[in-house]
Design an enzyme around this catalytic site. Structure first.
Site, short mmCIF file in Angstrom:
data_model
loop_
_atom_site.label_atom_id
_atom_site.label_comp_id
_atom_site.label_asym_id
_atom_site.label_seq_id
_atom_site.Cartn_x
_atom_site.Cartn_y
_atom_site.Cartn_z
N PRO A 10 32.60 28.77 57.01
CA PRO A 10 32.87 29.79 55.99
C PRO A 10 32.33 31.18 56.31
CG PRO A 10 31.25 28.17 55.22
CD PRO A 10 31.83 27.64 56.48
N ASN A 11 33.14 32.14 55.98
CA ASN A 11 32.85 33.58 56.08
C ASN A 11 32.90 34.11 57.51
OD1 ASN A 11 32.35 33.94 53.23
ND2 ASN A 11 30.53 32.69 53.56
N ARG A 18 31.62 41.78 58.48
CA ARG A 18 30.53 41.10 57.75
C ARG A 18 29.18 41.40 58.41
NH1 ARG A 18 29.17 34.66 58.14
NH2 ARG A 18 27.44 34.67 56.68
N TYR A 23 25.74 40.25 62.82
CA TYR A 23 26.77 39.51 63.55
C TYR A 23 27.57 40.37 64.53
CZ TYR A 23 25.71 36.03 59.97
OH TYR A 23 25.07 35.12 59.17
N ASN A 72 30.48 26.19 64.94
CA ASN A 72 29.59 27.06 64.17
C ASN A 72 29.82 26.70 62.70
OD1 ASN A 72 28.15 28.96 62.79
ND2 ASN A 72 28.76 30.68 64.11
N ALA A 75 27.28 28.61 56.89
CA ALA A 75 26.33 28.20 55.84
C ALA A 75 26.34 26.69 55.60
CB ALA A 75 26.63 28.94 54.54
N GLU A 99 26.50 22.61 68.56
CA GLU A 99 26.32 23.49 67.40
C GLU A 99 25.93 24.87 67.91
OE1 GLU A 99 23.24 22.09 64.74
OE2 GLU A 99 23.02 24.07 63.82
N HIS A 101 25.28 29.19 66.88
CA HIS A 101 25.09 30.24 65.89
C HIS A 101 25.04 31.58 66.61
CE1 HIS A 101 24.34 27.31 62.76
NE2 HIS A 101 23.63 26.66 63.65
N ARG A 108 15.41 34.09 60.41
CA ARG A 108 15.94 34.68 59.18
C ARG A 108 15.35 33.99 57.94
NH1 ARG A 108 22.23 34.86 59.82
NH2 ARG A 108 21.99 36.26 58.02
C1 DQA Z 1 25.52 31.54 61.26
C2 DQA Z 1 24.14 31.45 60.60
C3 DQA Z 1 24.25 30.86 59.20
O1 DQA Z 1 22.97 30.82 58.59
C4 DQA Z 1 25.15 31.72 58.34
O2 DQA Z 1 25.33 31.13 57.07
C5 DQA Z 1 26.47 32.02 58.97
C6 DQA Z 1 26.51 32.30 60.40
C7 DQA Z 1 25.46 32.25 62.63
O3 DQA Z 1 26.42 32.10 63.38
O4 DQA Z 1 24.50 32.95 62.93
O5 DQA Z 1 27.48 32.13 58.30
O6 DQA Z 1 26.00 30.22 61.48
#
Ligand code: DQA
Length: 148
Positions: A10-11, A18, A23, A72, A75, A99, A101, A108
């Site tokens: 998501p997002n 964003r 990012y 990825n 959240a 996995e 990120h 964070r």
């Molecule tokens: C994320 C880190 C997560 O905490 C966050 O909710 C994201 C992006 C990252 O790629 O750094 O949406 O997965």
């Protein structure tokens, strides 16, 4: 042709606009282009969904078709036991799942310090921007010698 699923939660469809200070300014089309350039002989199948059930369906597809995954979970990383169970289906089938990120969640907010996915992932790469995905791709394309 090696097929690799690159799944984004998501997002992440909002990358580019964003929180660019976290990012960066590049979006998923840029990520797809970078990964395709890195691995021209692989089929990079990059997808994004804000929907947990769609992501789970794609992980089931990875199990059934034995396709390695770069995930990825965004959240969902921090609380989705359903996504964790689906990721476990992939790795217990002997299919690698890495996995990734973009940011380093451990540097964070404290709610980001927990990943419910990591324990069932083959490996975890975080904190290197889009290079987290590129490093995962290198690892998936590398012939893996059997461990002693
Ligand atoms: C994320 C880190 C997560 O905490 C966050 O909710 C994201 C992006 C990252 O790629 O750094 O949406 O997965």
């Amino acid at each position: 042709m090696t097929h690799i699923l690159v799944l984004n939660g998501p997002n992440l469809g909002r990358l580019g606009s964003r929180e660019p200070e976290v990012y960066g300014h590049a979006d998923l089309a840029d990520l797809r282009a970078v990964l395709c350039a890195d691995a021209p002989s692989a089929e990079i199948d990059l997808r994004q969904s804000d929907d947990e059930s769609e992501l789970i369906g794609w992980l089931h597809e990875a199990v059934d078709q034995r396709v390695p995954v770069i995930l990825n979970p965004a959240a969902f990383t921090h609380y989705s036991y359903a996504l964790r169970d689906a990721a476990a289906l992939v790795t217990t089938a002997g299919v690698p799942l890495i996995e990734v990120h973009i940011s380093n969640p451990h540097s964070r907010e404290s709610f980001r310090h927990t990943s419910v996915i990591s324990a069932v992932a083959t490996g975890v790469i975080a904190g290197f921007g889009f290079d987290s995905y590129r490093l995962a791709l290198v690892q998936l394309l590398r012939p893996m010698p059997a461990l002693e």
